[in-house]
Motif scaffolding. Structure first.
Motif, PDB file in Angstrom:
ATOM      1  N   ILE A 192     -33.710 -40.750 -61.047  1.00 14.55           N
ATOM      2  CA  ILE A 192     -34.005 -39.256 -60.864  1.00 14.55           C
ATOM      3  C   ILE A 192     -34.756 -38.950 -62.305  1.00 14.55           C
ATOM      4  N   GLU A 193     -35.715 -38.349 -62.345  1.00 14.15           N
ATOM      5  CA  GLU A 193     -36.328 -38.014 -63.717  1.00 14.15           C
ATOM      6  C   GLU A 193     -36.496 -36.417 -63.534  1.00 14.15           C
ATOM      7  N   ILE A 194     -36.031 -36.008 -64.929  1.00 18.56           N
ATOM      8  CA  ILE A 194     -35.582 -34.466 -64.728  1.00 18.56           C
ATOM      9  C   ILE A 194     -36.571 -34.188 -66.288  1.00 18.56           C
ATOM     10  N   PRO A 195     -37.760 -33.711 -66.055  1.00 18.13           N
ATOM     11  CA  PRO A 195     -38.631 -33.505 -67.257  1.00 18.13           C
ATOM     12  C   PRO A 195     -38.480 -32.152 -67.907  1.00 18.13           C
ATOM     13  N   GLU A 196     -37.758 -31.245 -67.356  1.00 15.54           N
ATOM     14  CA  GLU A 196     -37.749 -29.826 -68.132  1.00 15.54           C
ATOM     15  C   GLU A 196     -36.261 -29.572 -68.464  1.00 15.54           C
ATOM     16  N   PHE A 197     -35.449 -30.761 -69.168  1.00 22.56           N
ATOM     17  CA  PHE A 197     -34.281 -30.310 -69.787  1.00 22.56           C
ATOM     18  C   PHE A 197     -34.618 -29.523 -71.220  1.00 22.56           C
ATOM     19  N   THR A 198     -33.764 -28.595 -71.496  1.00 23.37           N
ATOM     20  CA  THR A 198     -33.458 -28.039 -72.620  1.00 23.37           C
ATOM     21  C   THR A 198     -32.068 -27.638 -73.161  1.00 23.37           C
ATOM     22  N   CYS A 199     -31.971 -27.748 -74.467  1.00 23.98           N
ATOM     23  CA  CYS A 199     -31.089 -27.171 -75.196  1.00 23.98           C
ATOM     24  C   CYS A 199     -31.331 -26.648 -76.250  1.00 23.98           C
ATOM     25  N   LEU A 200     -30.303 -26.041 -77.394  1.00 21.46           N
ATOM     26  CA  LEU A 200     -30.619 -25.587 -78.580  1.00 21.46           C
ATOM     27  C   LEU A 200     -30.161 -26.322 -79.739  1.00 21.46           C
ATOM     28  N   CYS A 201     -31.107 -26.742 -80.661  1.00 18.65           N
ATOM     29  CA  CYS A 201     -30.546 -27.316 -82.081  1.00 18.65           C
ATOM     30  C   CYS A 201     -29.384 -26.665 -82.694  1.00 18.65           C
ATOM     31  N   PRO A 202     -28.257 -27.349 -82.711  1.00 17.08           N
ATOM     32  CA  PRO A 202     -27.021 -26.701 -83.287  1.00 17.08           C
ATOM     33  C   PRO A 202     -27.391 -26.291 -84.781  1.00 17.08           C
ATOM     34  N   LYS A 203     -28.268 -26.936 -85.481  1.00 15.14           N
ATOM     35  CA  LYS A 203     -28.280 -26.243 -86.842  1.00 15.14           C
ATOM     36  C   LYS A 203     -29.431 -25.055 -86.760  1.00 15.14           C
ATOM     37  N   THR A 204     -30.542 -25.075 -85.975  1.00 16.10           N
ATOM     38  CA  THR A 204     -31.508 -24.180 -86.206  1.00 16.10           C
ATOM     39  C   THR A 204     -31.604 -23.189 -85.192  1.00 16.10           C
ATOM     40  N   GLY A 205     -31.030 -23.170 -83.978  1.00 17.91           N
ATOM     41  CA  GLY A 205     -30.948 -22.449 -82.876  1.00 17.91           C
ATOM     42  C   GLY A 205     -32.090 -22.733 -82.098  1.00 17.91           C
ATOM     43  N   GLN A 206     -33.229 -23.478 -82.754  1.00 14.71           N
ATOM     44  CA  GLN A 206     -34.621 -23.940 -81.951  1.00 14.71           C
ATOM     45  C   GLN A 206     -34.316 -24.403 -80.698  1.00 14.71           C
ATOM     46  N   PRO A 207     -35.098 -24.291 -79.598  1.00 15.13           N
ATOM     47  CA  PRO A 207     -34.977 -25.081 -78.564  1.00 15.13           C
ATOM     48  C   PRO A 207     -35.384 -26.501 -78.483  1.00 15.13           C
ATOM     49  N   ASP A 208     -34.605 -27.427 -77.851  1.00 14.61           N
ATOM     50  CA  ASP A 208     -34.917 -28.927 -77.982  1.00 14.61           C
ATOM     51  C   ASP A 208     -35.554 -29.224 -76.349  1.00 14.61           C
ATOM     52  N   PHE A 209     -36.614 -29.756 -76.390  1.00 15.72           N
ATOM     53  CA  PHE A 209     -37.007 -30.176 -74.942  1.00 15.72           C
ATOM     54  C   PHE A 209     -36.947 -31.565 -74.735  1.00 15.72           C
TER      55      PHE A 209
END
Length: 122
Positions: free
Chosen positions: A18-35
């Motif tokens: 299964i390929e999931i190309p739209e995973f996002t979470c937040l950087c715990p240091k900056t709060g910026q999104p990680d993709f």
């Protein structure tokens, strides 16, 4: 809780990818999104993961701060906990951040499972 269903062929090893190309979470240091693109590969035992439930589970990380290594291993642990596969591999390929690409690979293998030897086709 991630919904599962009965494996229709418990007598056979087969791989689900299964390929999931739209995973996002937040950087715990900056709060910026990680993709990232998450690739899930597993050999089911008694249960398979239901795809809509998987999608909702993956979406639940959008507002959570997590280091790449931690979130990849958490996903592996939680998915293995819900379906107890013979084998599972999570590959998380994170998009570039500050000129750095990160790929994290985590694996689980059931203690009593031995994979079939690779088949070399002519």
């Amino acid at each position: 809780m991630i919904e599962t269903f009965e494996n229709p062929r418990t007598d056979r090893d087969y791989t689900i990818r299964i390929e999931i190309p739209e995973f996002t979470c937040l950087c715990p240091k900056t709060g910026q999104p990680d993709f990232a693109t998450i690739v899930l590969e597993y050999v089911p035992d008694g249960l398979c993961i239901e795809l809509k439930a998987l999608k909702l589970y993956i979406w639940s990380f959008r507002d959570q701060g997590a280091f790449h290594e931690a979130v990849t291993n958490r996903i592996l642990t939680e998915l293995c906990g819900c379906c107890r596969p013979r084998f599972m591999r999570i590959t998380a390929r994170f998009n570039v951040r500050g000129g750095i690409y990160t790929t994290v690979v985590a694996e689980h293998r059931a203690q009593d499972w031995t994979p079939s030897p690779p088949l070399q086709l002519p």
